[in-house]
Design a protein around this motif. Structure first.
Motif, PDB file in Angstrom:
ATOM      1  N   THR A  52      26.845 -14.707 -15.241  1.00 53.28           N
ATOM      2  CA  THR A  52      25.610 -14.096 -15.711  1.00 53.28           C
ATOM      3  C   THR A  52      25.597 -14.104 -17.466  1.00 53.28           C
ATOM      4  OG1 THR A  52      25.102 -12.686 -13.942  1.00 53.28           O
ATOM      5  CG2 THR A  52      24.301 -11.860 -16.231  1.00 53.28           C
ATOM      6  N   ALA A  53      24.582 -14.626 -18.093  1.00 54.92           N
ATOM      7  CA  ALA A  53      24.740 -14.861 -19.657  1.00 54.92           C
ATOM      8  C   ALA A  53      23.387 -15.448 -20.088  1.00 54.92           C
ATOM      9  CB  ALA A  53      25.796 -15.727 -20.053  1.00 54.92           C
ATOM     10  N   VAL A  54      23.213 -15.435 -21.395  1.00 57.89           N
ATOM     11  CA  VAL A  54      22.056 -16.432 -21.913  1.00 57.89           C
ATOM     12  C   VAL A  54      23.141 -17.715 -22.401  1.00 57.89           C
ATOM     13  CG1 VAL A  54      20.549 -16.847 -23.956  1.00 57.89           C
ATOM     14  CG2 VAL A  54      20.945 -14.383 -22.967  1.00 57.89           C
ATOM     15  N   LYS A  72      29.783  -9.517 -25.012  1.00 53.97           N
ATOM     16  CA  LYS A  72      30.955 -10.504 -25.189  1.00 53.97           C
ATOM     17  C   LYS A  72      30.445 -11.761 -26.313  1.00 53.97           C
ATOM     18  CE  LYS A  72      32.798 -10.066 -20.500  1.00 53.97           C
ATOM     19  NZ  LYS A  72      33.490 -11.212 -19.423  1.00 53.97           N
ATOM     20  N   GLU A  73      31.656 -12.410 -26.699  1.00 54.61           N
ATOM     21  CA  GLU A  73      31.479 -13.212 -27.770  1.00 54.61           C
ATOM     22  C   GLU A  73      30.791 -14.712 -27.032  1.00 54.61           C
ATOM     23  OE1 GLU A  73      34.865 -12.156 -31.009  1.00 54.61           O
ATOM     24  OE2 GLU A  73      34.909 -14.012 -30.052  1.00 54.61           O
ATOM     25  N   ARG A  74      30.110 -15.435 -27.783  1.00 54.56           N
ATOM     26  CA  ARG A  74      29.494 -16.647 -26.985  1.00 54.56           C
ATOM     27  C   ARG A  74      30.683 -17.585 -27.057  1.00 54.56           C
ATOM     28  NH1 ARG A  74      24.125 -18.987 -30.291  1.00 54.56           N
ATOM     29  NH2 ARG A  74      23.682 -16.805 -29.849  1.00 54.56           N
ATOM     30  N   GLU A  75      30.946 -18.119 -25.746  1.00 53.33           N
ATOM     31  CA  GLU A  75      31.723 -18.955 -25.441  1.00 53.33           C
ATOM     32  C   GLU A  75      31.446 -20.369 -25.250  1.00 53.33           C
ATOM     33  OE1 GLU A  75      33.993 -18.127 -21.890  1.00 53.33           O
ATOM     34  OE2 GLU A  75      32.070 -17.389 -20.716  1.00 53.33           O
ATOM     35  N   LEU A  76      32.087 -21.588 -25.414  1.00 58.70           N
ATOM     36  CA  LEU A  76      31.902 -22.876 -25.038  1.00 58.70           C
ATOM     37  C   LEU A  76      32.014 -22.999 -23.457  1.00 58.70           C
ATOM     38  CD1 LEU A  76      31.318 -25.682 -25.818  1.00 58.70           C
ATOM     39  CD2 LEU A  76      33.729 -25.972 -25.993  1.00 58.70           C
ATOM     40  N   TYR A 105      26.798 -23.432 -24.517  1.00 56.54           N
ATOM     41  CA  TYR A 105      27.696 -22.221 -24.744  1.00 56.54           C
ATOM     42  C   TYR A 105      26.976 -21.164 -23.736  1.00 56.54           C
ATOM     43  CZ  TYR A 105      30.167 -24.043 -28.834  1.00 56.54           C
ATOM     44  OH  TYR A 105      31.213 -24.482 -29.855  1.00 56.54           O
ATOM     45  N   ARG A 106      27.512 -20.131 -23.868  1.00 60.99           N
ATOM     46  CA  ARG A 106      26.927 -18.771 -23.090  1.00 60.99           C
ATOM     47  C   ARG A 106      27.351 -17.581 -23.590  1.00 60.99           C
ATOM     48  NH1 ARG A 106      29.631 -18.927 -17.037  1.00 60.99           N
ATOM     49  NH2 ARG A 106      31.641 -18.376 -17.652  1.00 60.99           N
TER      50      ARG A 106
END
Length: 115
Positions: free
Chosen positions: A91-93, A43-47, A37-38
């Motif tokens: 770009t994300a965790v 933003k919401e976490r997305e698969l 996921y990221r």
């Protein structure tokens, strides 16, 4: 206890590549579907991607198809995400997770795509 530890994130220029790893312990890794996921800021976490327990099935978000590849090494209890042609919007965790009756998450690894 279940532990998931992500690594491999960092700062990369647009068009570059990174490979993320998720080291798993505390459960029989080879029995379970694994996911990446990221979550981007605000933003919401997305698969992002899913892989079957034997590594033969991979599903991807439309936004990463053709650029990202999920894989696993059951002998090493490790999940991977190869990310190519990276874009600023990637770009994300990034997190790995597993559900074995309970949902477990790693601590995440930061990926920043910027020039």
């Amino acid at each position: 206890q279940v532990q998931l530890v992500e690594s491999g994130g960092g700062l990369v220029q647009p068009g570059g590549s990174l490979r993320l790893s998720c080291a798993a312990s505390g459960f029989t890794f080879s029995r379970y579907i694994m996911n990446w996921y990221r979550q981007a800021p605000g933003k919401e976490r997305e698969l992002v991607a899913t892989i079957g327990n034997a590594g033969s099935l991979g599903n991807y978000a439309d936004s990463v198809k053709g650029r990202f590849t999920i894989s696993r090494d059951n002998a090493k209890n490790t999940l991977y995400l190869q990310m190519n042609s990276l874009k600023p919007e990637d770009t994300a965790v990034y997190y790995c997770n597993v559900w074995d009756g309970r949902l477990y998450w790693g601590q995440g690894t930061q990926v920043t795509v910027s020039s």
